[in-house]
Design a protein around this motif. Structure first.
Motif, PDB file in Angstrom:
ATOM      1  N   PRO A   1       8.230  14.415  -4.295  1.00 43.26           N
ATOM      2  CA  PRO A   1       7.083  13.556  -4.577  1.00 43.26           C
ATOM      3  C   PRO A   1       6.432  13.664  -5.762  1.00 43.26           C
ATOM      4  O   PRO A   1       6.175  14.887  -6.065  1.00 43.26           O
ATOM      5  N   ARG A   2       5.604  12.720  -6.304  1.00 40.67           N
ATOM      6  CA  ARG A   2       4.876  12.916  -7.418  1.00 40.67           C
ATOM      7  C   ARG A   2       3.413  13.556  -6.905  1.00 40.67           C
ATOM      8  O   ARG A   2       2.991  13.261  -5.846  1.00 40.67           O
ATOM      9  N   PRO A   3       2.808  14.253  -8.015  1.00 37.81           N
ATOM     10  CA  PRO A   3       1.423  14.915  -7.522  1.00 37.81           C
ATOM     11  C   PRO A   3       0.592  13.515  -7.173  1.00 37.81           C
ATOM     12  O   PRO A   3       0.782  12.520  -8.095  1.00 37.81           O
ATOM     13  N   PRO A   4      -0.645  13.547  -6.433  1.00 41.03           N
ATOM     14  CA  PRO A   4      -1.506  12.306  -6.497  1.00 41.03           C
ATOM     15  C   PRO A   4      -2.380  12.556  -7.860  1.00 41.03           C
ATOM     16  O   PRO A   4      -2.475  13.107  -8.563  1.00 41.03           O
ATOM     17  N   VAL A   5      -2.458  11.120  -8.064  1.00 44.92           N
ATOM     18  CA  VAL A   5      -3.351  10.848  -9.195  1.00 44.92           C
ATOM     19  C   VAL A   5      -4.796  10.142  -8.703  1.00 44.92           C
ATOM     20  O   VAL A   5      -4.888   9.465  -7.646  1.00 44.92           O
ATOM     21  N   SER A   6      -5.716  10.140  -9.542  1.00 37.83           N
ATOM     22  CA  SER A   6      -7.137   9.553  -9.098  1.00 37.83           C
ATOM     23  C   SER A   6      -7.288   8.308 -10.137  1.00 37.83           C
ATOM     24  O   SER A   6      -6.968   8.291 -11.332  1.00 37.83           O
ATOM     25  N   LYS A   7      -7.851   7.281  -9.721  1.00 37.21           N
ATOM     26  CA  LYS A   7      -8.419   6.115 -10.338  1.00 37.21           C
ATOM     27  C   LYS A   7      -9.812   5.905 -10.042  1.00 37.21           C
ATOM     28  O   LYS A   7     -10.212   5.528  -8.914  1.00 37.21           O
ATOM     29  N   THR A   8     -10.528   5.590 -10.964  1.00 35.44           N
ATOM     30  CA  THR A   8     -11.910   5.275 -10.670  1.00 35.44           C
ATOM     31  C   THR A   8     -12.313   3.698 -11.134  1.00 35.44           C
ATOM     32  O   THR A   8     -11.678   3.195 -12.295  1.00 35.44           O
ATOM     33  N   VAL A   9     -12.625   3.058 -10.330  1.00 36.06           N
ATOM     34  CA  VAL A   9     -13.026   1.614 -10.190  1.00 36.06           C
ATOM     35  C   VAL A   9     -14.523   1.355 -10.081  1.00 36.06           C
ATOM     36  O   VAL A   9     -15.180   1.852  -9.336  1.00 36.06           O
ATOM     37  N   ILE A  10     -14.737   0.272 -11.011  1.00 33.78           N
ATOM     38  CA  ILE A  10     -16.268  -0.157 -11.051  1.00 33.78           C
ATOM     39  C   ILE A  10     -16.251  -1.440 -10.618  1.00 33.78           C
ATOM     40  O   ILE A  10     -15.738  -2.382 -11.050  1.00 33.78           O
ATOM     41  N   PHE A  11     -17.326  -1.591  -9.510  1.00 33.41           N
ATOM     42  CA  PHE A  11     -17.712  -3.143  -8.925  1.00 33.41           C
ATOM     43  C   PHE A  11     -19.070  -3.271  -9.107  1.00 33.41           C
ATOM     44  O   PHE A  11     -19.996  -2.434  -9.361  1.00 33.41           O
ATOM     45  N   SER A  12     -19.329  -4.719  -9.507  1.00 33.95           N
ATOM     46  CA  SER A  12     -20.539  -4.943  -9.695  1.00 33.95           C
ATOM     47  C   SER A  12     -20.959  -5.696  -8.212  1.00 33.95           C
ATOM     48  O   SER A  12     -20.382  -6.766  -7.918  1.00 33.95           O
ATOM     49  N   SER A  13     -22.212  -5.586  -7.943  1.00 32.62           N
ATOM     50  CA  SER A  13     -22.661  -6.096  -6.854  1.00 32.62           C
ATOM     51  C   SER A  13     -22.537  -7.657  -6.980  1.00 32.62           C
ATOM     52  O   SER A  13     -22.543  -8.506  -5.997  1.00 32.62           O
ATOM     53  N   LEU A  14     -22.870  -8.127  -8.346  1.00 32.63           N
ATOM     54  CA  LEU A  14     -22.893  -9.730  -8.486  1.00 32.63           C
ATOM     55  C   LEU A  14     -21.506 -10.316  -8.314  1.00 32.63           C
ATOM     56  O   LEU A  14     -21.654 -11.356  -7.542  1.00 32.63           O
ATOM     57  N   ASN A  15     -20.238  -9.369  -8.253  1.00 23.91           N
ATOM     58  CA  ASN A  15     -19.061 -10.005  -8.192  1.00 23.91           C
ATOM     59  C   ASN A  15     -18.660  -9.913  -6.425  1.00 23.91           C
ATOM     60  O   ASN A  15     -17.919 -10.325  -6.049  1.00 23.91           O
ATOM     61  N   THR A  16     -19.238  -9.011  -6.051  1.00 26.46           N
ATOM     62  CA  THR A  16     -19.017  -8.437  -4.389  1.00 26.46           C
ATOM     63  C   THR A  16     -19.686  -8.964  -3.515  1.00 26.46           C
ATOM     64  O   THR A  16     -19.386  -8.995  -2.442  1.00 26.46           O
ATOM     65  N   LYS A  17     -20.844  -9.329  -3.647  1.00 24.63           N
ATOM     66  CA  LYS A  17     -21.960  -9.856  -2.568  1.00 24.63           C
ATOM     67  C   LYS A  17     -21.896  -8.631  -1.523  1.00 24.63           C
ATOM     68  O   LYS A  17     -21.984  -9.030  -0.285  1.00 24.63           O
ATOM     69  N   ASN A  18     -21.931  -7.613  -1.885  1.00 23.94           N
ATOM     70  CA  ASN A  18     -22.065  -6.310  -1.086  1.00 23.94           C
ATOM     71  C   ASN A  18     -20.833  -6.308  -0.077  1.00 23.94           C
ATOM     72  O   ASN A  18     -20.795  -5.480   0.878  1.00 23.94           O
ATOM     73  N   LYS A  19     -19.655  -6.871  -0.617  1.00 24.28           N
ATOM     74  CA  LYS A  19     -18.499  -6.647   0.205  1.00 24.28           C
ATOM     75  C   LYS A  19     -17.399  -6.422  -0.805  1.00 24.28           C
ATOM     76  O   LYS A  19     -17.254  -7.255  -1.597  1.00 24.28           O
ATOM     77  N   LEU A  20     -16.703  -5.366  -0.235  1.00 19.51           N
ATOM     78  CA  LEU A  20     -15.636  -4.834  -1.519  1.00 19.51           C
ATOM     79  C   LEU A  20     -14.229  -5.696  -0.946  1.00 19.51           C
ATOM     80  O   LEU A  20     -13.381  -5.657  -1.803  1.00 19.51           O
ATOM     81  N   GLY A  21     -14.193  -5.827   0.224  1.00 21.13           N
ATOM     82  CA  GLY A  21     -12.964  -6.133   0.844  1.00 21.13           C
ATOM     83  C   GLY A  21     -11.880  -5.431   0.883  1.00 21.13           C
ATOM     84  O   GLY A  21     -10.624  -5.689   0.815  1.00 21.13           O
ATOM     85  N   MET A  22     -11.984  -4.352   1.582  1.00 22.68           N
ATOM     86  CA  MET A  22     -11.185  -3.159   2.137  1.00 22.68           C
ATOM     87  C   MET A  22     -11.672  -2.674   3.262  1.00 22.68           C
ATOM     88  O   MET A  22     -12.866  -2.487   3.686  1.00 22.68           O
ATOM     89  N   SER A  23     -10.859  -2.258   4.311  1.00 19.00           N
ATOM     90  CA  SER A  23     -11.114  -1.685   5.387  1.00 19.00           C
ATOM     91  C   SER A  23     -10.878  -0.073   5.522  1.00 19.00           C
ATOM     92  O   SER A  23      -9.743   0.254   4.621  1.00 19.00           O
ATOM     93  N   LEU A  24     -11.481   0.474   6.031  1.00 16.39           N
ATOM     94  CA  LEU A  24     -11.486   2.145   5.824  1.00 16.39           C
ATOM     95  C   LEU A  24     -11.554   2.649   7.135  1.00 16.39           C
ATOM     96  O   LEU A  24     -12.060   2.165   8.286  1.00 16.39           O
TER      97      LEU A  24
END
Length: 100
Positions: A3-26
């Motif tokens: 298996p490949r080693p894990p990779v990291s990714k940083t994502v920037i969300f704007s609250s103007l675009n999200t309306k405080n909802k990112l759309g993912m379940s955790l």
């Protein structure tokens, strides 16, 4: 092949675009689902990724901790940076999730 080693990714969300909802379940720090048409889907986030950092702070894999951190930051700032660990192969979960 190993298996490949894990990779990291940083994502920037704007609250103007999200309306405080990112759309993912955790479940803890595990992304269990990404909702169609959501800001998370538009950013390319996938189920099986792990949230590791919210707004520059490491977040523990404790039920509700990631969800609370994201909500708190989005209520105070106009954008939020979230870093994900992308394991290979992706992780899965059958347990109940919190929606953010």
């Amino acid at each position: 092949l190993p298996p490949r080693p894990p990779v990291s990714k940083t994502v920037i969300f704007s609250s103007l675009n999200t309306k405080n909802k990112l759309g993912m379940s955790l479940k803890g720090s595990l992304v269990t689902a990404v909702h169609p048409g959501s800001p998370a889907e538009c950013q390319g986030i996938k189920a099986g990724w792990l949230v590791t950092v919210v707004a520059g702070y490491d977040v523990p894999n404790i039920k509700g901790a990631v969800h609370m951190a994201i909500r708190n930051v989005l209520s105070q700032l106009s954008e939020i940076a979230i870093t994900f660990l992308i394991p290979s192969p992706p992780l899965t979960s059958v347990a109940r999730s919190l929606i953010v």
